[in-house]
Design a protein around this motif. Structure first.
Motif, PDB file in Angstrom:
ATOM      1  N   THR A 152       0.821  -1.218   0.000  1.00 45.64           N
ATOM      2  CA  THR A 152       0.000   0.000   0.000  1.00 45.64           C
ATOM      3  C   THR A 152       0.855   1.269   0.000  1.00 45.64           C
ATOM      4  O   THR A 152       0.415   2.304  -0.472  1.00 45.64           O
ATOM      5  CB  THR A 152      -0.926   0.033   1.233  1.00 45.64           C
ATOM      6  N   THR A 153       2.107   1.185   0.504  1.00 44.59           N
ATOM      7  CA  THR A 153       2.942   2.392   0.563  1.00 44.59           C
ATOM      8  C   THR A 153       3.677   2.654  -0.751  1.00 44.59           C
ATOM      9  O   THR A 153       3.961   3.811  -1.073  1.00 44.59           O
ATOM     10  CB  THR A 153       3.987   2.285   1.696  1.00 44.59           C
TER      11      THR A 153
ATOM     12  N   ARG B 176       2.307   3.775  -9.728  1.00 46.49           N
ATOM     13  CA  ARG B 176       1.110   4.039 -10.535  1.00 46.49           C
ATOM     14  C   ARG B 176       1.275   5.375 -11.267  1.00 46.49           C
ATOM     15  O   ARG B 176       0.970   5.494 -12.458  1.00 46.49           O
ATOM     16  CB  ARG B 176      -0.115   4.091  -9.601  1.00 46.49           C
ATOM     17  N   ALA B 177       1.790   6.372 -10.540  1.00 45.45           N
ATOM     18  CA  ALA B 177       1.985   7.697 -11.131  1.00 45.45           C
ATOM     19  C   ALA B 177       3.012   7.660 -12.265  1.00 45.45           C
ATOM     20  O   ALA B 177       2.932   8.438 -13.215  1.00 45.45           O
ATOM     21  CB  ALA B 177       2.428   8.682 -10.051  1.00 45.45           C
ATOM     22  N   ALA B 178       3.960   6.715 -12.185  1.00 47.62           N
ATOM     23  CA  ALA B 178       4.996   6.606 -13.212  1.00 47.62           C
ATOM     24  C   ALA B 178       4.517   5.847 -14.447  1.00 47.62           C
ATOM     25  O   ALA B 178       5.229   5.784 -15.452  1.00 47.62           O
ATOM     26  CB  ALA B 178       6.231   5.919 -12.634  1.00 47.62           C
ATOM     27  N   GLY B 179       3.305   5.255 -14.362  1.00 45.11           N
ATOM     28  CA  GLY B 179       2.744   4.606 -15.542  1.00 45.11           C
ATOM     29  C   GLY B 179       2.583   3.105 -15.453  1.00 45.11           C
ATOM     30  O   GLY B 179       2.268   2.460 -16.459  1.00 45.11           O
ATOM     31  N   ALA B 180       2.784   2.521 -14.264  1.00 42.07           N
ATOM     32  CA  ALA B 180       2.588   1.069 -14.127  1.00 42.07           C
ATOM     33  C   ALA B 180       1.153   0.700 -14.485  1.00 42.07           C
ATOM     34  O   ALA B 180       0.204   1.341 -14.040  1.00 42.07           O
ATOM     35  CB  ALA B 180       2.898   0.629 -12.702  1.00 42.07           C
TER      36      ALA B 180
ATOM     37  N   ALA C 293      -8.617  -5.509   0.580  1.00 39.56           N
ATOM     38  CA  ALA C 293      -9.364  -4.256   0.649  1.00 39.56           C
ATOM     39  C   ALA C 293      -8.413  -3.057   0.776  1.00 39.56           C
ATOM     40  O   ALA C 293      -8.601  -2.020   0.119  1.00 39.56           O
ATOM     41  CB  ALA C 293     -10.335  -4.283   1.823  1.00 39.56           C
ATOM     42  N   ALA C 294      -7.365  -3.202   1.589  1.00 40.27           N
ATOM     43  CA  ALA C 294      -6.402  -2.110   1.765  1.00 40.27           C
ATOM     44  C   ALA C 294      -5.641  -1.833   0.473  1.00 40.27           C
ATOM     45  O   ALA C 294      -5.396  -0.677   0.094  1.00 40.27           O
ATOM     46  CB  ALA C 294      -5.425  -2.455   2.885  1.00 40.27           C
ATOM     47  N   LEU C 295      -5.285  -2.911  -0.243  1.00 44.71           N
ATOM     48  CA  LEU C 295      -4.548  -2.744  -1.497  1.00 44.71           C
ATOM     49  C   LEU C 295      -5.421  -2.118  -2.567  1.00 44.71           C
ATOM     50  O   LEU C 295      -4.967  -1.255  -3.334  1.00 44.71           O
ATOM     51  CB  LEU C 295      -4.028  -4.094  -1.969  1.00 44.71           C
ATOM     52  N   ARG C 296      -6.686  -2.497  -2.616  1.00 50.83           N
ATOM     53  CA  ARG C 296      -7.604  -1.900  -3.600  1.00 50.83           C
ATOM     54  C   ARG C 296      -7.694  -0.400  -3.348  1.00 50.83           C
ATOM     55  O   ARG C 296      -7.710   0.395  -4.286  1.00 50.83           O
ATOM     56  CB  ARG C 296      -9.015  -2.503  -3.477  1.00 50.83           C
ATOM     57  N   ALA C 297      -7.753  -0.015  -2.079  1.00 51.35           N
ATOM     58  CA  ALA C 297      -7.853   1.411  -1.751  1.00 51.35           C
ATOM     59  C   ALA C 297      -6.597   2.161  -2.202  1.00 51.35           C
ATOM     60  O   ALA C 297      -6.685   3.299  -2.697  1.00 51.35           O
ATOM     61  CB  ALA C 297      -8.064   1.581  -0.244  1.00 51.35           C
ATOM     62  N   ALA C 298      -5.444   1.517  -2.091  1.00 52.29           N
ATOM     63  CA  ALA C 298      -4.184   2.169  -2.503  1.00 52.29           C
ATOM     64  C   ALA C 298      -4.140   2.346  -4.011  1.00 52.29           C
ATOM     65  O   ALA C 298      -3.506   3.272  -4.498  1.00 52.29           O
ATOM     66  CB  ALA C 298      -2.991   1.334  -2.051  1.00 52.29           C
TER      67      ALA C 298
END
Length: 204
Positions: free
Chosen positions: A164-165, A171-175, A199-204
């Protein structure tokens, strides 16, 4: 759902890597992941009886999930995995022979790479996407540079140290997606533990 990697990643960019899962646990863990709308399930071949786990997951979830194998290093394994109902092949390394074997079975193949040379040779062999591994040894900046030279729209999924961290920066870099190992499942986790982590990972 069709056999298109991008369609699956559009539904959810997380690939659940179920390293160490036992066949008798597979369906309950799969239920928890599907309930969290994480439908891409990878059983590494260095798990106990991985082909049986793949068979049970594929039989239970059918077209609702994309089930397959990870840590595939031998092209000959692709036919066994396909026969068990697997439709996804993930490798830890850059071997065009495994990619060709997977595509001969009409499977989705996401091989591992770390350099531009590896990436281009895997795409030439027919890879559907690429797994940047080990991502801990790279960075979001490296991914951004790779995406600038790879064919537009190539899905690249960092694997290694994803939780999650770390996900937001990648994601911002385009993954296009992420392979998630111990942050979603480790041996001994029950379905409730996996559901909470999912659930925590989906939120991230």
């Amino acid at each position: 759902m069709g056999l298109n990697l991008k369609d699956w990643l559009a539904r959810c960019p997380l690939v659940a890597i179920l390293r160490g899962i036992k066949p008798e646990e597979a369906e309950a863990i799969g239920d928890a992941l599907l309930a969290a709308d994480i439908p891409v399930l990878e059983v590494p071949l260095n798990s106990p009886d991985p082909i049986e786990s793949i068979r049970r997951l594929a039989k239970r979830f059918g077209d609702r999930a994309l089930v397959g194998a990870g840590t595939v290093t031998n092209p000959g394994d692709c036919a066994r995995i396909a026969a068990a109902g697997g439709r996804l092949i993930v490798t830890p390394h850059a071997d065009p022979a495994v990619v060709r074997a997977a595509k001969a079975q009409q499977m989705i193949c996401v091989p591992g790479f770390f350099t531009p040379g590896e990436a281009f040779s895997l795409l030439a062999a027919g890879a559907d996407g690429l797994k940047l591994f080990p991502a801990e040894a790279a960075s979001p900046a490296v991914l951004k540079a790779m995406l600038a030279v790879l064919p537009k729209g190539t899905p690249v999924l960092p694997v290694g140290g994803m939780d999650t961290t770390t996900i937001p920066a990648w994601r911002a870099a385009g993954a296009a997606g992420f392979g998630i190992g111990s942050a979603i499942y480790k041996p001994g986790d029950d379905a409730a533990a996996v559901a909470a982590k999912a659930a925590a990972l989906r939120a991230a």
